[in-house]
Design a protein around this motif. Structure first.
Motif, PDB file in Angstrom:
ATOM      1  N   LYS A  34       0.818  -1.215   0.000  1.00 22.16           N
ATOM      2  CA  LYS A  34       0.000   0.000   0.000  1.00 22.16           C
ATOM      3  C   LYS A  34       0.853   1.267   0.000  1.00 22.16           C
ATOM      4  N   ARG A  35       2.113   1.139   0.337  1.00 20.84           N
ATOM      5  CA  ARG A  35       3.055   2.272   0.391  1.00 20.84           C
ATOM      6  C   ARG A  35       2.507   3.422   1.228  1.00 20.84           C
ATOM      7  N   THR A  36       2.058   3.098   2.398  1.00 20.51           N
ATOM      8  CA  THR A  36       1.486   4.115   3.278  1.00 20.51           C
ATOM      9  C   THR A  36       2.545   5.053   3.841  1.00 20.51           C
ATOM     10  N   TRP A  37       3.804   4.665   3.821  1.00 14.22           N
ATOM     11  CA  TRP A  37       4.885   5.462   4.402  1.00 14.22           C
ATOM     12  C   TRP A  37       5.936   5.799   3.356  1.00 14.22           C
ATOM     13  N   TRP A  38       5.587   5.751   2.082  1.00 15.00           N
ATOM     14  CA  TRP A  38       6.562   5.891   1.005  1.00 15.00           C
ATOM     15  C   TRP A  38       7.130   7.302   0.950  1.00 15.00           C
ATOM     16  N   PHE A  39       7.951   7.586  -0.048  1.00 17.38           N
ATOM     17  CA  PHE A  39       8.641   8.864  -0.170  1.00 17.38           C
ATOM     18  C   PHE A  39       7.680  10.023  -0.401  1.00 17.38           C
ATOM     19  N   PRO A  40       8.086  11.230  -0.006  1.00 18.65           N
ATOM     20  CA  PRO A  40       7.268  12.406  -0.322  1.00 18.65           C
ATOM     21  C   PRO A  40       7.377  12.744  -1.810  1.00 18.65           C
ATOM     22  N   GLU A  41       6.643  13.734  -2.238  1.00 13.04           N
ATOM     23  CA  GLU A  41       6.670  14.148  -3.636  1.00 13.04           C
ATOM     24  C   GLU A  41       8.077  14.612  -4.026  1.00 13.04           C
ATOM     25  N   PRO A  42       8.512  14.306  -5.261  1.00 16.59           N
ATOM     26  CA  PRO A  42       9.862  14.711  -5.678  1.00 16.59           C
ATOM     27  C   PRO A  42       9.975  16.235  -5.823  1.00 16.59           C
TER      28      PRO A  42
END
Length: 71
Positions: A34-42
């Protein structure tokens, strides 16, 4: 001296450990998919390529880890 019956308590502990590991495994898989903690916007031109490289590295190390556990 009397002997205790072995197996009763240890099977309960083993079942509890197996359940805990299953919950931990499935919750970890859920958060990765689910990528609930993935990277912020580039915010830079290189961010997309760095994110893709991170994803490839994570995938490769995950596959290698899984295969190493089977060996």
């Amino acid at each position: 001296m009397e002997q205790k019956q072995s197996g009763t308590g240890s099977s309960l502990v083993a079942a509890g450990l197996a359940f805990s590991l299953a919950v931990l495994t499935f919750s970890t898989i859920y958060f990765f998919l689910k990528r609930t903690w993935w990277f912020p916007e580039p915010i830079s031109a290189f961010a997309e390529s760095i994110d893709r490289q991170f994803g490839r590295t994570l995938l490769i190390t995950g596959v290698v880890f899984f295969l190493a556990q089977l060996a």
